[in-house]
Design an enzyme around this catalytic site. Structure first.
Site, short mmCIF file in Angstrom:
data_model
loop_
_atom_site.label_atom_id
_atom_site.label_comp_id
_atom_site.label_asym_id
_atom_site.label_seq_id
_atom_site.Cartn_x
_atom_site.Cartn_y
_atom_site.Cartn_z
N LYS A 28 0.83 -1.21 0.00
CA LYS A 28 0.00 0.00 0.00
C LYS A 28 0.87 1.26 0.00
O LYS A 28 0.63 2.18 -0.77
CB LYS A 28 -0.91 0.01 1.24
CG LYS A 28 -1.90 -1.13 1.28
CD LYS A 28 -2.82 -1.03 2.48
CE LYS A 28 -2.12 -1.18 3.81
NZ LYS A 28 -1.47 -2.50 4.02
N THR A 29 1.86 1.25 0.88
CA THR A 29 2.72 2.43 0.94
C THR A 29 3.51 2.56 -0.36
O THR A 29 3.74 3.66 -0.85
CB THR A 29 3.65 2.34 2.17
OG1 THR A 29 2.84 2.18 3.33
CG2 THR A 29 4.49 3.60 2.32
N ASP A 214 -1.81 7.72 3.83
CA ASP A 214 -1.41 6.37 4.23
C ASP A 214 -2.05 6.04 5.58
O ASP A 214 -2.41 6.95 6.33
CB ASP A 214 0.12 6.31 4.36
CG ASP A 214 0.66 4.87 4.28
OD1 ASP A 214 -0.16 3.93 4.21
OD2 ASP A 214 1.89 4.71 4.28
N GLU A 215 -2.20 4.77 5.92
CA GLU A 215 -2.76 4.34 7.20
C GLU A 215 -4.12 5.00 7.46
O GLU A 215 -4.40 5.48 8.55
CB GLU A 215 -1.80 4.69 8.35
CG GLU A 215 -0.37 4.22 8.16
CD GLU A 215 -0.16 2.75 8.51
OE1 GLU A 215 -1.14 2.11 8.92
OE2 GLU A 215 0.96 2.27 8.34
N GLN A 245 -5.50 -3.16 10.98
CA GLN A 245 -4.39 -2.49 11.66
C GLN A 245 -4.85 -1.20 12.33
O GLN A 245 -4.04 -0.31 12.60
CB GLN A 245 -3.26 -2.20 10.67
CG GLN A 245 -2.62 -3.46 10.13
CD GLN A 245 -1.44 -3.14 9.24
OE1 GLN A 245 -0.42 -2.64 9.68
NE2 GLN A 245 -1.57 -3.42 7.96
#
Ligand SMILES: Nc1ncnc2c1ncn2[C@@H]1O[C@H](COP(=O)(O)OP(=O)(O)OP(=O)(O)O)[C@@H](O)[C@H]1O
Ligand SMILES: [Mg+2]
Length: 675
Positions: A28-29, A214-215, A245
């Protein structure tokens, strides 16, 4: 950089809102960093029109590096890669007028915030620590939900909440009057501004034309709203996340924001990634089986092709000292045998307080390490003070250490006295310490200043003499004679804080004693050697740009999010620690399981869990149960170290010594082979 077809699709989809929803280590990153390059190179975006938001400063730094590698510094210039809070601060700095603030404002950290709240609420809360904590988090939650004091008053149901809302109002008024912002304001203020001020909104939508987050699973309501305001109707953005997460619900993070996105942006393109490029199949399998015990909003699959890999080790230690000894012992042996770098290892734990003993073992064994997030033992002010005393003790020419200690605790040796002493010493090419014994000094220095100075240096000289033959009593005399404890009580914000600091000093003393006298693992050292070891450590703490240094990484599970390491030690796998007792009490096990999932999925090649049979807790010795998460893992993939019953201290000593001897032998062999 290579991408698989789904990743490629996520990178190239730029015409509308995009959500990449995928498990740990699925790239993803990497999609974010590649997409930044794609936007600039293939879609004609200028770097200054792109912003990428990550969660921690460390993650932002890493992302900046990754992007710079692909694009080069030149092309990347002007790009915004920031945490939510630094982006918020940036907006506030430019919009202070629209916000009705003065150009110069200050930021309150948690400490300042606590102190102010305590003052403001004295008459109701009477300094009650628990209530203050509850109040702080209530205010934080209201701010994260974008509620001002009046709105908070309106939603408050209980008497307690009404009182808290009133305190919130006092607090808010105070902050505004002083032109001060707290941490949550960094998101709240810009978000409210963009909501109500169309001009400001347009300025920012024009400035940031493509947004990447992100996240995303850890955004809270105010952060989501900030995203919504920044992207506007054009909706050019990519967010990536993993609901498994989500570990910040205590800060108001809402994994439901993933669903909200679909509601607010019906044209949302959802892309899933299924291949994990980080971990061995075994590590990934364990992670998947663990997290399957949680309820799921979204179906996700994840596979790895990196080979089945080694079994996950479980090490049971007798107590927490032994745990640190075992982890560091294993790490050293592994490092020499496998010829790895120290930075390939991470020691991850649930709470910051767990780091101390690992620090000690690493320091004693001269292994470079870095603590991310929390405060390292060696950067605490009381430890720095004491280290300076020890430096003067072992090297009286160390002027900078001398200057730090001469008036700490206060001895009425003022700047004028020190300046004259300095001139005198420079003219004679002497150290400050030596010069203070000169008889002629009374020509330039008189009265109390000189008297206090000489009393201090004579006392130190006496201790230094004793230290030559008997270092342990000398250091004990030093700590006692400097009257540090009463000084700590004078200068600490609370008696409790003073106690904690004194405990740290005692801790340093007991480490020193152990090093001076030698132990199972270490030969006795001289005072000079011990002080040099400590000083080196403290200097490393000060190094700012030490990301590239070869150091073992220590951090909490929370801080490890998004990172990866070849070899991971997940320590303290016990009921009460992970899952944490407070979460057990509040029946919030799912979040703890996600934390464990985050920890496990940091590992690339090998993963070792540790736990203790006994642990000291609040002055008592407890016998914790193994973490339920260990029992949820596929047992065939775990290698529980056979349980040895080493009971008597003699047996334990003998065992320790033979183990260390074995380790030394292994190291010697490894070195012979050129390791
Ligand atoms: N297509 C690919 N080919 C080879 N390696 C890849 C590919 N995609 C990602 N990787 C590598 O896999 C690892 C994990 O990638 P990344 O950190 O982007 O995952 P993530 O989904 O962001 O993980 P997390 O959920 O932990 O944040 C990285 O080392 C990355 O370089
Ligand atoms: Mg990531």
């Amino acid at each position: 950089m290579r991408l698989n077809p789904s990743q490629q699709h996520a990178v190239e989809f730029v015409t509308g809102p995009c959500l990449v929803l995928a498990g740990a280590g699925s790239g993803k990153t990497r999609v974010i960093t590649n997409k930044i390059a794609h936007l600039i190179r293939a879609c004609g975006y200028q770097a200054r029109h792109i912003a990428a938001v990550t969660f921690t400063n460390k993650a932002a730094r890493e992302m900046r590096e990754r992007v710079a590698q692909t694009l080069g510094r030149q092309e990347a210039r002007g790009l915004t890669i920031a945490t939510f809070h630094t982006l918020g601060l940036e907006i506030i700095k430019r919009e202070y007028k629209a916000l009705g603030m003065k150009a110069k404002f200050s930021l309150f950290d948690e400490h300042d915030q606590q102190a102010l709240l305590k003052d403001l609420t004295e008459q109701w809360l009477e300094g009650d620590k628990d209530l203050l904590k509850q109040l702080t988090s209530a205010i934080g939650n209201w701010k994260n939900d974008l509620l001002d004091p009046a709105q908070a008053q309106a939603v408050a149901r209980t008497e307690r909440d009404k009182l808290f809302a009133h305190c919130y109002e006092l607090y808010d008024t105070h902050l505004r009057a002083c032109n001060v912002l707290d941490f949550d304001d960094l998101i709240l203020r810009p978000t409210l501004l963009l909501q109500r001020d169309a001009d400001a909104r347009e300025r920012w939508q024009n400035r940031l034309r493509y947004l990447l987050v992100d996240e995303y699973q850890d955004t809270n309501t105010s952060q989501y709203e900030l995203v919504r305001m920044l992207v506007g109707g054009r909706a050019r953005f990519t967010v990536v996340g993993d609901d498994d997460q989500s570990i910040y619900s205590w800060r108001g993070a809402r994994p439901q924001n993933l669903e909200l996105l679909q509601r607010d942006f019906p044209q949302l393109q959802v892309i899933k990634l299924e291949q994990n490029y980080r971990s061995t199949e075994r590590i990934l399998k364990a992670a998947n089986i663990l997290i399957a015990n949680n309820p799921h909003l979204f179906e996700k699959k994840l596979f790895s092709q990196l080979g089945y890999g080694e079994a996950l080790k479980v090490v049971t230690a007798n107590n927490e000292d032994h745990e640190a000894e075992r982890v560091v012992g294993e790490l050293i042996a592994h490092h020499f045998i496998r010829k790895t770098r120290y930075r390939d290892y991470a020691i991850l734990y649930r709470g910051n307080h767990q780091s101390r003993l690992f620090e000690k073992m690493l320091m004693q064994n001269r292994i470079p390490y870095k603590i991310s997030g929390g405060t390292s033992f060696f950067s605490r002010p009381e430890i720095k003070d004491l280290l300076c005393y020890l430096r003067v003790l072992t090297n009286q020419d160390d002027d900078s250490a001398f200057l730090r200690v001469v008036n700490t605790p206060r001895r009425e040796i003022g700047p004028a006295t020190l300046q004259k002493l300095g001139e005198w010493a420079t003219a004679r090419n002497k150290s400050l310490f030596d010069a203070s014994f000169d008889l002629g000094l009374s020509q330039t220095l008189t009265g109390r200043g000189l008297e206090s100075l000489q009393r201090f240096t004579h006392w130190m000289a006496g201790i230094a003499r004793l230290a030559e033959s008997e270092p342990v009593p000398a250091v004990r005399d030093l700590i006692h004679g400097m009257e540090y404890e009463s000084w700590l009580h004078e200068t600490s914000p609370s008696p409790k804080a003073a106690e904690m600091r004194m405990k740290n000093v005692d801790q340093l003393f007991s480490w020193m004693t152990e090093m001076l006298e030698g132990s199972d693992l270490n030969e006795p050292m001289t005072l000079d050697q011990v002080v040099t070891r400590f000083t080196l450590r403290e200097m490393m703490e000060r190094g700012e740009n030490d990301e590239d240094l070869d150091q073992v990484q220590l951090m909490t599970l929370h801080a490890s999010k998004g990172l990866e390491f070849p070899y991971v030690f997940l320590v303290g796998m016990e009921e009460g620690l992970l899952p944490h007792q407070s979460s057990i009490d509040e029946n919030n096990i799912d979040e703890e399981r996600r934390l464990a999932y985050v920890g496990i999925t940091r590992a690339q090649k090998e993963l070792t869990f540790t736990l203790c049979r006994e642990r000291r807790q609040y002055g008592e010795t407890i016998r914790p149960e193994p973490s339920r998460f260990l029992l949820e893992l596929p047992q065939d993939d775990l290698a529980w170290e056979s349980v040895r019953k080493v009971v008597s201290p003699e047996a334990r000593m003998a065992h320790g010594q033979s183990r260390v001897a074995g380790l030394r032998e292994q190291l010697a062999k490894a070195k012979d082979r050129g390791g």
